[in-house]
Design a protein around this motif. Structure first.
Motif, mmCIF file in Angstrom:
data_model
loop_
_atom_site.group_PDB
_atom_site.id
_atom_site.type_symbol
_atom_site.label_atom_id
_atom_site.label_comp_id
_atom_site.label_asym_id
_atom_site.label_seq_id
_atom_site.Cartn_x
_atom_site.Cartn_y
_atom_site.Cartn_z
ATOM 1 N N VAL A 195 0.864 -1.183 0.000
ATOM 2 C CA VAL A 195 0.000 0.000 0.000
ATOM 3 C C VAL A 195 0.900 1.233 0.000
ATOM 4 N N ARG A 196 0.741 2.061 -1.014
ATOM 5 C CA ARG A 196 1.550 3.280 -1.114
ATOM 6 C C ARG A 196 0.799 4.445 -0.491
ATOM 7 N N ASP A 204 6.678 9.592 -0.953
ATOM 8 C CA ASP A 204 5.862 8.394 -0.817
ATOM 9 C C ASP A 204 6.494 7.430 0.192
ATOM 10 N N TYR A 205 5.653 6.690 0.887
ATOM 11 C CA TYR A 205 6.130 5.607 1.733
ATOM 12 C C TYR A 205 5.171 4.434 1.588
ATOM 13 N N TYR A 206 5.558 3.273 2.104
ATOM 14 C CA TYR A 206 4.837 2.048 1.776
ATOM 15 C C TYR A 206 4.601 1.185 3.021
#
Length: 255
Positions: A195-196, A204-206
């Motif tokens: 899931v971004r 962005d992180y995940y």
């Protein structure tokens, strides 16, 4: 001459404070002397990882009914390695991983830190068993597992296991199990694993999440089928990952 009781080394991937570990201690203490070395915090998904660049520490957390409970800042496998090297006055007769909060059936066994404990014991030629329940709740009820945990522990202490074989035991969440099945791991896979998200600071992180799919839901000889239908599942697991069938096929390859 003093005759020592058997020695069981216990670890997990949920941390030294987890309810599953405390319940396991209570269930098997009658069979052997126990030594507990577990991670200082949750290490789910660490599989057989070990620490090669981080200094490791051991800390005696408490003695509970004569059982020393130690924590380690490393992985589940680190816990086993340090216990064998620094804390055991003799080779354990058995290593147990668990009781894990959440199942380790099918491909989950490859990711599991609980199975990492068990595989490490198996690599050291120590009879090893992983216990898990299909319930992620921190306050899960482990009491229904008492009978199967005690039967398997007593049996393995008495008869050992073949070299290179360990046991992966998973327990369903039911009021009363229908029975116990010795079965193979189901073929399944994890999808939609990432899931971004977008951080307010502009990057962005995940999150790694995922949805599990059983690719053979009607195969009655699998661990997933057993658990879904109210049975406890025992999967004998080997550490030899060689495909012997492929060896035969590759004999005709020209190099």
């Amino acid at each position: 001459m003093k005759i020592n009781r058997p020695l069981i080394l216990i670890s997990n991937d949920d941390g030294y404070y987890s309810k599953g570990l405390k319940c396991l201690i209570d269930m098997v203490s009658q069979f052997a002397e126990l030594l507990v070395v577990a991670p200082e915090s949750a290490r789910s998904g660490f599989s057989s990882a070990f620490s090669s660049t981080t200094p490791l520490r051991l800390k005696l957390r408490r003695k509970w009914d004569g059982v020393e409970i130690w924590s380690c800042n490393g992985t589940p496998v680190d816990c086993v390695k340090l216990a064998l090297s620094e804390l055991c006055d003799r080779k354990p007769d058995m290593i147990i991983g668990g009781i894990n909060h959440g199942d380790n059936a099918s491909v989950n066994s490859h990711y599991s830190g609980t199975m990492g404990v068990t595989i490490e014991g198996c690599l050291k030629r120590i009879p090893s068993v992983a216990f898990s329940i299909c319930n992620h709740d921190d306050n899960a009820d482990f009491e229904p597992m008492r009978n199967i945990v005690q039967i398997i522990t007593e049996k393995v202490l008495a008869d050992k296991l073949p070299d290179g074989v360990c046991l992966n035991v998973n327990y369903p969440v039911v009021d009363k199990i229908k029975g116990v099945r010795v079965c193979r791991m189901a073929h399944g896979n994890w999808g939609n694993e990432v899931v971004r998200m977008h951080h307010p600071r502009g990057y962005d992180y995940y999150w790694l999440v995922g949805e599990y799919t059983n690719e053979e839901p009607d195969s009655e000889d699998t661990d997933n089928w057993a658990l879904t239908h109210g049975y406890a599942a025992i999967t004998p697991t080997t550490i030899d990952v060689t495909s012997y069938e492929m060896i035969d096929k590759m004999k005709d390859w020209k190099f």
